[in-house]
Motif scaffolding. Structure first.
Motif, PDB file in Angstrom:
ATOM      1  N   ASN A   1       0.882  -1.218   0.094  1.00  0.00           N
ATOM      2  CA  ASN A   1       0.006   0.070   0.017  1.00  0.00           C
ATOM      3  C   ASN A   1       0.885   1.201  -0.053  1.00  0.00           C
ATOM      4  N   VAL A   2       1.918   1.131   0.623  1.00  0.00           N
ATOM      5  CA  VAL A   2       2.829   2.509   0.694  1.00  0.00           C
ATOM      6  C   VAL A   2       3.401   2.530  -0.868  1.00  0.00           C
ATOM      7  N   PHE A   3       3.894   1.303  -1.375  1.00  0.00           N
ATOM      8  CA  PHE A   3       4.360   1.257  -2.778  1.00  0.00           C
ATOM      9  C   PHE A   3       3.718   1.755  -3.738  1.00  0.00           C
ATOM     10  N   ARG A   4       2.339   1.648  -3.894  1.00  0.00           N
ATOM     11  CA  ARG A   4       1.366   2.037  -4.938  1.00  0.00           C
ATOM     12  C   ARG A   4       0.734   3.286  -4.339  1.00  0.00           C
ATOM     13  N   SER A   5       0.687   3.917  -3.160  1.00  0.00           N
ATOM     14  CA  SER A   5       0.362   4.992  -2.902  1.00  0.00           C
ATOM     15  C   SER A   5       1.151   6.338  -3.683  1.00  0.00           C
ATOM     16  N   PHE A   6       0.200   7.309  -3.771  1.00  0.00           N
ATOM     17  CA  PHE A   6       0.777   8.447  -4.654  1.00  0.00           C
ATOM     18  C   PHE A   6       1.786   9.328  -3.767  1.00  0.00           C
ATOM     19  N   VAL A   7       2.011   8.777  -2.245  1.00  0.00           N
ATOM     20  CA  VAL A   7       3.012   9.591  -1.493  1.00  0.00           C
ATOM     21  C   VAL A   7       4.405   9.200  -2.053  1.00  0.00           C
ATOM     22  N   ALA A   8       4.414   7.857  -1.903  1.00  0.00           N
ATOM     23  CA  ALA A   8       5.809   7.109  -2.353  1.00  0.00           C
ATOM     24  C   ALA A   8       5.928   7.066  -3.805  1.00  0.00           C
ATOM     25  N   ARG A   9       4.840   6.859  -4.561  1.00  0.00           N
ATOM     26  CA  ARG A   9       4.654   6.786  -5.998  1.00  0.00           C
ATOM     27  C   ARG A   9       5.787   5.821  -6.675  1.00  0.00           C
ATOM     28  N   CYS A  10       5.961   4.640  -5.749  1.00  0.00           N
ATOM     29  CA  CYS A  10       7.027   3.454  -6.369  1.00  0.00           C
ATOM     30  C   CYS A  10       6.352   2.981  -7.661  1.00  0.00           C
ATOM     31  N   ALA A  11       4.974   2.788  -7.456  1.00  0.00           N
ATOM     32  CA  ALA A  11       4.496   2.189  -8.566  1.00  0.00           C
ATOM     33  C   ALA A  11       4.044   2.787  -9.887  1.00  0.00           C
ATOM     34  N   GLU A  12       4.441   4.253  -9.818  1.00  0.00           N
ATOM     35  CA  GLU A  12       4.144   4.973 -10.897  1.00  0.00           C
ATOM     36  C   GLU A  12       5.296   4.681 -11.923  1.00  0.00           C
ATOM     37  N   CYS A  13       6.466   4.198 -11.563  1.00  0.00           N
ATOM     38  CA  CYS A  13       7.624   3.919 -12.726  1.00  0.00           C
ATOM     39  C   CYS A  13       7.857   2.284 -12.625  1.00  0.00           C
ATOM     40  N   HIS A  14       7.967   1.867 -11.386  1.00  0.00           N
ATOM     41  CA  HIS A  14       8.000   0.463 -11.153  1.00  0.00           C
ATOM     42  C   HIS A  14       6.797  -0.434 -11.089  1.00  0.00           C
ATOM     43  N   THR A  15       5.896  -0.172 -12.292  1.00  0.00           N
ATOM     44  CA  THR A  15       4.552  -0.606 -12.462  1.00  0.00           C
ATOM     45  C   THR A  15       4.485  -2.039 -12.591  1.00  0.00           C
ATOM     46  N   PRO A  16       3.313  -2.798 -11.807  1.00  0.00           N
ATOM     47  CA  PRO A  16       3.354  -4.055 -12.229  1.00  0.00           C
ATOM     48  C   PRO A  16       2.667  -4.319 -13.464  1.00  0.00           C
ATOM     49  N   PRO A  17       2.549  -5.367 -14.056  1.00  0.00           N
ATOM     50  CA  PRO A  17       3.205  -6.666 -13.371  1.00  0.00           C
ATOM     51  C   PRO A  17       4.725  -6.931 -13.539  1.00  0.00           C
TER      52      PRO A  17
END
Lengths: 391, 511
Positions: A239-255
């Motif tokens: 949930n931290v990973f995909r949150s727009f606070v941390a934004r990790c998933a914006e570039c390290h996008t699943p899958p």
């Protein structure tokens, strides 16, 4: 053991060159590697539970139940297996000391555990060996994104002075001088003339690289709908990973946990190393200075140290980079066009702990390739750890 | 400095060479070449006349899970099965709710004006994260989070409506990577980026929302087939944005209709985070189109926006991001139909002020275009104050051709699929699933004829030859059977159907 003795032994092997016969006859596997079905045309086609999901514009970026992007498959089992022998064979380097696997070792997440890699001639490079997992799904290669196909990619390390330092002519001469390889190439490419060609070498290496699939981590079990696959702290991390606070998933996008874009994030180089211009070196575009391909985070637990030049020894430190302030590690006088997602999320230490917990759920090496016991060249496979450059 | 070059020097050069500074009038019309009548691009797959899905089913048929003050919404979501409804009664809930399953309705119950309130106390990141498809989020008050009120990652067929969103950080409502969605009747304020941010999505309606006091009211970014309709958009730094942002994996924005909105007095100071894309939006912007194609602006009331009513620009507006060769930078086939526009541009700010002062004026226009892109048209150019730079060329829109009256929604007529459609019989589909699981998972440990990590498939077939149920049951909860083999890890994460499908498939494998 004294490195000179090893070098002498290798030198001896090389000097007899074609004469060095493997102890046992090598046969190419008629079966596809795990993850692939052999279809009627004798080609290996990828099978994955992710094939049941769509993705927006078929780009293979999204969330949990998101399909894969376009991928490379359809190599024959023999081509893939030939690629495996080539991949592990130090005979591909100029002096027989270095194979692809010395920098991309299955026991080290298909990387080498070093900050920056060392070449066959002992020269230190400027970048960290990227992991080779899931290359089949990618369409830009190298940290600076300079290759668009796997075949173009394999050419880089083979002939780079800082890597295997070979030349096309010498490579062809070496392999054509080894009867075992001549036989194996005939099996893998039955329609071809007896002489081994460069395109066959590249094609086989590409086929092997495209067979390295990692899509069965505990994260994947969660993604397919099994809520108990992850522990509560790991879900907190997701949930931290995909949150727009941390934004990790914006570039390290699943899958795949990469969106395959070039991003300028402004990580520091190790002490004493000058600024790597990254993608600007390819495009000449100053706005890409310091831009690198977003790496996949699959099996990231296994591939320390992190970032393009291995600045960070731990996942924790690599993660902390993102919360220390936009541009905090950019030296004065250096202008970088930092990505807009780089900001100051003010993550707590606990949140970084959870992010690390989550990233470790992306580990899956079940389909790791087997290291050959015997190589067609008669040389022995060399692990990343055992690698000693020659001269 | 770069900004200056691009925005000041280039226009100056153009003026000096092309028209001459002595012309003394602020219009910078291109040479009056032929006025082509533009017509809509045939490639647009507009759902004209379609009575679309408007995104998802309403109340599902399944169990209702009630959540009351003091309970946890997340607990209820974890218990809920696809098709269920989670009913949340008024109270204050300080939590992050994540929905990683399909077909869930999260329904707030409003009693005598009291909403169930998700309060992040400025400590929590996000109020609601969803990755499932067919999700409805209805009637919540969401306040004081740091990231988003509602963020979607790849769910299709979503409905987000009737929510009150106050200062939830970067975005208010932010669906991403979704197809077929409806965002309506929400009220959002105090957001430091876009209040409603549709990012990398397809077939989305944004209608009947009230957005005020944000940096950007509504942003359509790297998204196709979007309808922004009948929203009340005021007191933001920028009202409605249709953007291509470079560097994202989905590269286009096209087929966006912005109609029947009130876009008034968007003069809020821009309080965006430095470095963010919207930090480039000049305070006082009504509508801004950046690089997006096939945008129709029709029947809006656009007044009192102190920098500009409608701005149309290529990607050179943002000077501080890396270039992206994959993003086409120009706004093409812009269509400006009839809108009510007055009193725009009275006090231009930021980059617009610089630009406008270059051509010798101190007030902004209704419509400003920086001159890139082709195939643009305005139905009646004489209605508006315009400022066209660098040879922007507008034809006359054919009103009949572009009338959007027949278009009711951009949502899909049938809902978006959540799995890849198989045009095969059920038996063949089961076989397909079994095959994917067999090769995608089992072959990591089992080969057909020889022992690898686990026993050979041949030996498993001998044991279970007519009993797929036995395999399906065993792999769900394996017990150690063979002394000389490692214990098999449970495959309980596969659904029951998948376990059965793979068991059947395994029994049929012949090599």
């Amino acid at each position: 053991m004294n490195r000179w003795i090893i070098a002498l032994m290798l030198g001896g092997l090389l000097s007899v060159g074609a004469g060095a016969e493997p102890a046992a006859t090598i046969e190419l596997s008629p079966y596809c590697p795990p993850g692939f079905e052999r279809v009627a045309s004798n080609n290996c086609e990828l099978r994955s539970l992710y094939q049941q999901y769509p993705s927006l514009q078929s780009q293979g970026v999204g969330g949990l139940k998101t399909g894969l992007p376009a991928y490379r498959d359809g190599f024959s089992p023999q081509v893939i297996d030939l690629g495996r022998y080539l991949f592990f064979d130090p005979v591909l380097s100029v002096n027989g000391t270095q194979s692809c696997a010395t920098c991309h070792d299955p026991s080290r997440g298909m990387a080498d555990g070093r900050a920056v890699s060392i070449g066959a001639l002992g020269e230190e490079g400027t970048r960290s060996a990227p992991s080779l997992w899931n290359l089949a799904f990618q369409d830009i290669f190298f940290w600076d994104g300079r290759a668009a196909t796997l075949e173009d990619q394999v050419v880089g390390p083979l002939y780079s002075e800082q890597e295997m330092a070979n030349t096309p002519a010498n490579l062809l001469q070496t392999l054509n001088g080894i009867p075992a390889y001549r036989d194996l190439f005939q099996v893998a490419f039955p329609q071809s003339a007896p002489d081994i060609t460069l395109d066959e070498i590249y094609h086989a290496l590409a086929g092997f690289e495209a067979s390295l699939v990692s899509l069965n981590s505990r994260y994947d079990q969660y993604a397919h709908g099994y809520a108990d696959a992850l522990t509560p702290p790991e879900i907190e991390g997701l949930n931290v990973f995909r949150s727009f606070v941390a934004r990790c998933a914006e570039c390290h996008t699943p899958p795949l946990f990469t969106n395959q874009q070039i991003a300028v994030i402004g990580t520091p180089e190790p002490d004493g190393m000058s600024r790597d211009v990254g993608a600007m070196g390819v495009t000449g575009d100053a706005s890409m200075r310091g831009g690198f391909k977003v790496p996949s985070l699959r099996n990231i637990e296994l591939t320390a140290p992190y970032m393009h030049s291995g600045k960070y020894d731990s996942l924790w430190d690599a993660t902390e980079f993102y919360t220390l302030g936009r541009g905090h590690a950019v030296p004065e006088g250096e202008h970088l066009y930092l990505h807009w997602h780089i900001w100051e999320p003010e993550l707590t230490d606990t949140e970084i702990d959870r992010l690390v917990d989550f990233m470790k759920t992306l580990t899956d090496t079940r389909f790791a390739p087997r290291v050959p016991e015997v190589l067609p060249s008669g040389l022995s496979p060399i692990s990343a750890e055992a690698f000693i450059p020659g001269n | 400095m770069k900004r200056l070059v691009r925005w000041l020097i280039l226009p100056l050069l153009f003026i000096a060479i092309g028209i001459g500074l002595m012309q003394g009038w602020y219009y910078v019309f291109p040479p009056k070449a032929e006025r082509v009548v533009q017509s809509a691009d045939a490639e647009l797959s507009r759902n004209i006349g379609g009575a679309g899905s408007l995104a998802v089913p309403t109340l599902a048929q399944g169990t209702i899970h009630e959540v009351r003050d003091g309970d946890s919404i997340q607990e209820a979501v974890l218990t809920a099965q696809p098709g269920d409804t989670v009913m949340v009664y008024p109270g204050t809930y300080s939590e992050t709710v994540y929905i990683d399953k399909d077909d869930i309705v999260l329904m707030g119950v409003v009693e005598e004006g009291e909403y169930p309130t998700l309060d992040g106390n400025k400590e929590l990141n996000d109020a609601i994260l969803y990755s499932g498809s067919d999700i409805t989020i209805d009637s919540f008050k969401i306040m004081d989070y740091k990231g988003n009120a509602i963020m979607g990652q790849a769910g299709n067929n979503f409905v987000i409506r009737n929510n009150l969103v106050i200062d939830t950080g970067v975005y208010g409502i932010f669906p991403q990577f979704g197809t077929n969605g409806l965002i309506e009747h929400n009220v959002l304020t105090g957001i430091e980026d876009a209040a409603i941010y549709v990012g990398m999505s397809d077939h989305i309606d944004v209608r009947h929302n009230e957005v005020f006091g944000n940096v950007a009211g509504i942003e359509i970014e790297n998204t196709r087939h979007a309808l922004v309709e009948n929203n009340y958009v005021y007191d933001n730094a920028g009202g409605i944005l249709a953007f291509i942002t470079p560097g994202l994996p989905i590269k286009t924005t096209y087929d966006v209709i912005i109609r029947d909105n009130f876009v008034v007095n968007n003069n809020h100071v821009n309080f965006a985070e430095p470095g963010s894309i919207v930090a480039n939006v000049p305070q006082g912007t009504g509508i801004l189109v950046m690089a997006a194609d096939d945008v129709v602006i029709e029947n809006n009331i656009i007044t009192g926006n102190n920098s500009v009513g409608i701005g149309i620009t290529d990607l050179s507006l943002v000077t501080d991001v890396s270039k992206d060769p994959g993003s086409e930078p120009n706004p093409d086939r812009m269509v400006i139909m009839d809108n009510v526009m007055y009193n725009n541009g009275s006090d231009p700010k930021g980059i617009l002020k610089d630009l406008i002062s270059v051509v010798g004026r101190d007030t902004g226009p209704d419509i400003m275009d920086t001159g890139k892109g082709s195939g643009k048209c305005i139905a009646d150019v004489n209605r508006y104050q315009t400022l066209f730079l660098l040879g922007a060329d507008y034809g006359v829109c054919d009103r009949l051709e572009y009338a959007t009256d027949g278009l009711f929604t951009m949502t899909l007529e049938d809902m978006a699929p959540t799995e890849v459609k198989q045009d095969v019989s059920d038996a063949d589909f089961e076989k397909e699933i079994g095959k994917r699981a067999y090769y995608g998972v089992c072959t990591g440990c089992h080969t057909y004829s020889v022992r690898m990590i686990g026993p050979s498939v041949k030996s498993i077939q001998a044991l279970y030859f007519d009993n797929p149920e036995g395999i399906a049951e065993y792999i769900n909860d394996p017990i150690k059977k063979r002394d000389d083999y490692p214990e098999m890890p449970p495959q309980n994460y596969l659904t029951e159907e998948t376990r059965m499908a793979v068991a059947k498939y395994m029994l049929g494998v012949r090599e």
